[in-house]
Design a protein around this motif. Structure first.
Motif, PDB file in Angstrom:
ATOM      1  N   PRO A   1     -14.071  -4.150   3.642  1.00 42.67           N
ATOM      2  CA  PRO A   1     -14.651  -2.827   3.860  1.00 42.67           C
ATOM      3  C   PRO A   1     -13.573  -1.857   4.344  1.00 42.67           C
ATOM      4  CG  PRO A   1     -15.994  -4.530   4.874  1.00 42.67           C
ATOM      5  CD  PRO A   1     -14.721  -5.192   4.457  1.00 42.67           C
ATOM      6  N   LEU A   2     -13.659  -0.620   3.902  1.00 46.32           N
ATOM      7  CA  LEU A   2     -12.658   0.384   4.278  1.00 46.32           C
ATOM      8  C   LEU A   2     -12.436   0.403   5.786  1.00 46.32           C
ATOM      9  CD1 LEU A   2     -10.884   2.676   3.124  1.00 46.32           C
ATOM     10  CD2 LEU A   2     -12.809   4.229   3.527  1.00 46.32           C
ATOM     11  N   LEU A   3     -13.505   0.367   6.533  1.00 48.93           N
ATOM     12  CA  LEU A   3     -13.442   0.389   7.990  1.00 48.93           C
ATOM     13  C   LEU A   3     -12.574  -0.731   8.556  1.00 48.93           C
ATOM     14  CD1 LEU A   3     -14.758   1.443  10.709  1.00 48.93           C
ATOM     15  CD2 LEU A   3     -16.534  -0.275  10.304  1.00 48.93           C
ATOM     16  N   ALA A   4     -12.606  -1.886   7.918  1.00 48.58           N
ATOM     17  CA  ALA A   4     -11.899  -3.057   8.431  1.00 48.58           C
ATOM     18  C   ALA A   4     -10.391  -2.855   8.492  1.00 48.58           C
ATOM     19  CB  ALA A   4     -12.222  -4.281   7.571  1.00 48.58           C
ATOM     20  N   HIS A   5      -9.850  -2.060   7.582  1.00 54.83           N
ATOM     21  CA  HIS A   5      -8.400  -1.840   7.567  1.00 54.83           C
ATOM     22  C   HIS A   5      -7.931  -1.168   8.853  1.00 54.83           C
ATOM     23  CE1 HIS A   5      -7.740  -2.991   3.310  1.00 54.83           C
ATOM     24  NE2 HIS A   5      -8.993  -2.550   3.145  1.00 54.83           N
ATOM     25  N   SER A   6      -8.693  -0.204   9.353  1.00 53.08           N
ATOM     26  CA  SER A   6      -8.324   0.464  10.602  1.00 53.08           C
ATOM     27  C   SER A   6      -8.419  -0.493  11.786  1.00 53.08           C
ATOM     28  CB  SER A   6      -9.221   1.679  10.841  1.00 53.08           C
ATOM     29  OG  SER A   6      -8.967   2.689   9.892  1.00 53.08           O
ATOM     30  N   ILE A   7      -9.484  -1.283  11.816  1.00 53.08           N
ATOM     31  CA  ILE A   7      -9.667  -2.235  12.913  1.00 53.08           C
ATOM     32  C   ILE A   7      -8.537  -3.254  12.938  1.00 53.08           C
ATOM     33  CG2 ILE A   7     -11.168  -4.050  13.822  1.00 53.08           C
ATOM     34  CD1 ILE A   7     -13.549  -2.505  12.616  1.00 53.08           C
TER      35      ILE A   7
ATOM     36  N   SER B   1      -7.918   6.469   6.336  1.00 59.43           N
ATOM     37  CA  SER B   1      -6.480   6.239   6.107  1.00 59.43           C
ATOM     38  C   SER B   1      -6.169   4.749   6.210  1.00 59.43           C
ATOM     39  CB  SER B   1      -5.634   7.016   7.120  1.00 59.43           C
ATOM     40  OG  SER B   1      -5.563   8.368   6.791  1.00 59.43           O
ATOM     41  N   PRO B   2      -6.543   3.980   5.209  1.00 61.16           N
ATOM     42  CA  PRO B   2      -6.420   2.520   5.299  1.00 61.16           C
ATOM     43  C   PRO B   2      -5.010   1.982   5.056  1.00 61.16           C
ATOM     44  CG  PRO B   2      -7.293   3.120   3.170  1.00 61.16           C
ATOM     45  CD  PRO B   2      -7.194   4.399   3.948  1.00 61.16           C
ATOM     46  N   LEU B   3      -4.079   2.834   4.619  1.00 58.51           N
ATOM     47  CA  LEU B   3      -2.750   2.340   4.243  1.00 58.51           C
ATOM     48  C   LEU B   3      -1.724   2.492   5.359  1.00 58.51           C
ATOM     49  CD1 LEU B   3      -2.572   3.661   0.561  1.00 58.51           C
ATOM     50  CD2 LEU B   3      -3.516   1.514   1.436  1.00 58.51           C
ATOM     51  N   ARG B   4      -2.142   2.978   6.520  1.00 59.43           N
ATOM     52  CA  ARG B   4      -1.209   3.104   7.645  1.00 59.43           C
ATOM     53  C   ARG B   4      -0.672   1.738   8.039  1.00 59.43           C
ATOM     54  NH1 ARG B   4      -6.244   3.416   9.894  1.00 59.43           N
ATOM     55  NH2 ARG B   4      -6.281   5.696  10.180  1.00 59.43           N
ATOM     56  N   SER B   5       0.459   1.727   8.707  1.00 63.06           N
ATOM     57  CA  SER B   5       1.021   0.477   9.217  1.00 63.06           C
ATOM     58  C   SER B   5       0.907   0.451  10.735  1.00 63.06           C
ATOM     59  CB  SER B   5       2.498   0.352   8.822  1.00 63.06           C
ATOM     60  OG  SER B   5       3.285   1.315   9.504  1.00 63.06           O
TER      61      SER B   5
ATOM     62  N   VAL C   1       4.549  12.981  14.120  1.00 59.42           N
ATOM     63  CA  VAL C   1       5.319  11.852  13.615  1.00 59.42           C
ATOM     64  C   VAL C   1       5.210  11.885  12.094  1.00 59.42           C
ATOM     65  CG1 VAL C   1       5.407   9.329  13.447  1.00 59.42           C
ATOM     66  CG2 VAL C   1       4.998  10.425  15.667  1.00 59.42           C
ATOM     67  N   VAL C   2       6.329  11.831  11.401  1.00 61.33           N
ATOM     68  CA  VAL C   2       6.331  11.897   9.940  1.00 61.33           C
ATOM     69  C   VAL C   2       6.102  10.508   9.346  1.00 61.33           C
ATOM     70  CG1 VAL C   2       7.648  12.557   7.886  1.00 61.33           C
ATOM     71  CG2 VAL C   2       7.920  13.861  10.014  1.00 61.33           C
ATOM     72  N   VAL C   3       5.157  10.420   8.429  1.00 61.04           N
ATOM     73  CA  VAL C   3       4.894   9.159   7.736  1.00 61.04           C
ATOM     74  C   VAL C   3       5.033   9.386   6.233  1.00 61.04           C
ATOM     75  CG1 VAL C   3       3.355   8.280   9.523  1.00 61.04           C
ATOM     76  CG2 VAL C   3       2.404   9.608   7.648  1.00 61.04           C
ATOM     77  N   PRO C   4       5.362   8.350   5.475  1.00 59.84           N
ATOM     78  CA  PRO C   4       5.486   8.501   4.015  1.00 59.84           C
ATOM     79  C   PRO C   4       4.142   8.840   3.383  1.00 59.84           C
ATOM     80  CG  PRO C   4       6.497   6.446   4.775  1.00 59.84           C
ATOM     81  CD  PRO C   4       5.700   6.985   5.920  1.00 59.84           C
ATOM     82  N   ARG C   5       4.166   9.584   2.286  1.00 59.17           N
ATOM     83  CA  ARG C   5       2.934  10.010   1.625  1.00 59.17           C
ATOM     84  C   ARG C   5       2.094   8.820   1.168  1.00 59.17           C
ATOM     85  NH1 ARG C   5       3.824  14.581  -2.770  1.00 59.17           N
ATOM     86  NH2 ARG C   5       1.547  14.514  -2.705  1.00 59.17           N
ATOM     87  N   LYS C   6       2.737   7.739   0.749  1.00 56.80           N
ATOM     88  CA  LYS C   6       1.979   6.600   0.230  1.00 56.80           C
ATOM     89  C   LYS C   6       1.189   5.890   1.323  1.00 56.80           C
ATOM     90  CE  LYS C   6       4.962   3.930  -1.676  1.00 56.80           C
ATOM     91  NZ  LYS C   6       5.633   2.741  -2.261  1.00 56.80           N
ATOM     92  N   ARG C   7       1.562   6.088   2.602  1.00 56.39           N
ATOM     93  CA  ARG C   7       0.797   5.502   3.701  1.00 56.39           C
ATOM     94  C   ARG C   7      -0.146   6.522   4.339  1.00 56.39           C
ATOM     95  NH1 ARG C   7       5.749   3.039   5.482  1.00 56.39           N
ATOM     96  NH2 ARG C   7       5.643   4.074   7.520  1.00 56.39           N
ATOM     97  N   ALA C   8      -0.172   7.734   3.770  1.00 59.07           N
ATOM     98  CA  ALA C   8      -0.966   8.810   4.360  1.00 59.07           C
ATOM     99  C   ALA C   8      -2.137   9.228   3.480  1.00 59.07           C
ATOM    100  CB  ALA C   8      -0.071  10.012   4.638  1.00 59.07           C
ATOM    101  N   VAL C   9      -2.504   8.410   2.506  1.00 60.28           N
ATOM    102  CA  VAL C   9      -3.640   8.742   1.648  1.00 60.28           C
ATOM    103  C   VAL C   9      -4.897   8.874   2.508  1.00 60.28           C
ATOM    104  CG1 VAL C   9      -5.129   7.917  -0.219  1.00 60.28           C
ATOM    105  CG2 VAL C   9      -2.654   7.583  -0.357  1.00 60.28           C
ATOM    106  N   ASP C  10      -5.595   9.992   2.368  1.00 60.70           N
ATOM    107  CA  ASP C  10      -6.816  10.261   3.127  1.00 60.70           C
ATOM    108  C   ASP C  10      -7.986  10.256   2.150  1.00 60.70           C
ATOM    109  OD1 ASP C  10      -8.684  11.037   4.986  1.00 60.70           O
ATOM    110  OD2 ASP C  10      -8.090  13.146   4.977  1.00 60.70           O
ATOM    111  N   ILE C  11      -8.840   9.269   2.254  1.00 60.48           N
ATOM    112  CA  ILE C  11      -9.901   9.078   1.270  1.00 60.48           C
ATOM    113  C   ILE C  11     -11.092   9.982   1.560  1.00 60.48           C
ATOM    114  CG2 ILE C  11     -11.540   7.427   0.294  1.00 60.48           C
ATOM    115  CD1 ILE C  11      -9.477   5.235   0.815  1.00 60.48           C
ATOM    116  N   ASP C  12     -11.298  10.926   0.653  1.00 65.68           N
ATOM    117  CA  ASP C  12     -12.433  11.825   0.750  1.00 65.68           C
ATOM    118  C   ASP C  12     -13.379  11.663  -0.444  1.00 65.68           C
ATOM    119  OD1 ASP C  12     -13.867  14.066   2.018  1.00 65.68           O
ATOM    120  OD2 ASP C  12     -13.244  15.194   0.240  1.00 65.68           O
TER     121      ASP C  12
END
Length: 234
Positions: free
Chosen positions: A29-35, A109-113, A201-212
């Protein structure tokens, strides 16, 4: 070392992509990536999910987060999320919990590290009230971002400047939803993000995808598949 608590704010009535907060991305689930990212950061001691949705609450508990029941009036399309932040902090403090840093990790934003999150925590020093994440903007208000009137007559947003080359203009950034870090007392004592000193803090675009919407979701799927392929090749 400051103690941080992570919060994920996930409403059940998403309009752009219905059910997006529990829609499966990479089998989770999308939520799980943040957790899961929050649990990888040593300074984050607890993870809370604020939601009005029983389905989202169930997923949150499944992945080890504690649930905050968000009041209906704070879960509408028009309710400022800042008020949900204040509600969550007061709820946790009422439980007797004490923490130094509030970390918001939107489910979109599930692609953050974990490193992105840690950088934001590290940036929350005495000189900054809030830390946000940004990525370099593809468009510039000095050259190709326009305002237009009812007749379609258009002009550059930052008109009247003396910049003739994009390279000479100030570099501009898009604010992302990768992470927000602030002290609880700042959030409780103010009514908006930019009421204080904001560090980015600057992050790469590929890790900053915001799902709308579904297009953002498909892009996140592509980047996640690419990441999986790269890891498999190592």
């Amino acid at each position: 070392m400051s103690i941080a608590y992570a919060f994920v704010f996930a409403r059940g009535n998403s309009k752009g992509l219905p059910g997006k907060n529990i829609k499966l991305l990479g089998g989770k689930p999308l939520l799980a990536h943040s957790i899961e990212v929050a649990r990888q950061v040593a300074q984050i001691k607890k993870v809370f999910v604020s939601t009005d949705s029983p389905a989202i609450a169930a997923v949150a508990r499944e992945y080890g987060a504690e649930v905050i029941d968000r009041p209906d009036e704070l879960a509408t399309d028009h309710a400022p999320e800042w008020l949900a932040w204040q509600h969550a902090i007061r709820h946790v403090q009422a439980l007797g919990e004490q923490f130094d840093l509030f970390v918001s990790l939107p489910a979109t934003s599930p692609l953050r590290s974990a490193e992105d999150v840690q950088q934001c925590i590290d940036g929350a020093d005495a000189d900054a009230d809030v830390v946000v994440t940004v990525t370099e903007a593809a468009r510039s208000p000095y050259f190709n971002m326009l305002v237009r009137d009812e007749q379609g007559i258009s002009s550059v947003v930052c008109s009247g400047t003396t910049f003739h080359r994009r390279q000479d203009a100030p570099k501009v950034y898009d604010m992302t939803t990768v992470a927000y870090v602030a002290r609880p007392q700042f959030i409780l004592g103010n009514d908006k993000l930019f009421a204080g000193t904001v560090r980015s803090v600057v992050v790469p675009r590929k890790r900053a995808v915001d799902i709308d919407d579904i297009y953002d979701f498909k892009m996140a799927e592509l980047f996640l598949m690419e990441k999986g392929s790269n890891n498999a090749e190592r």
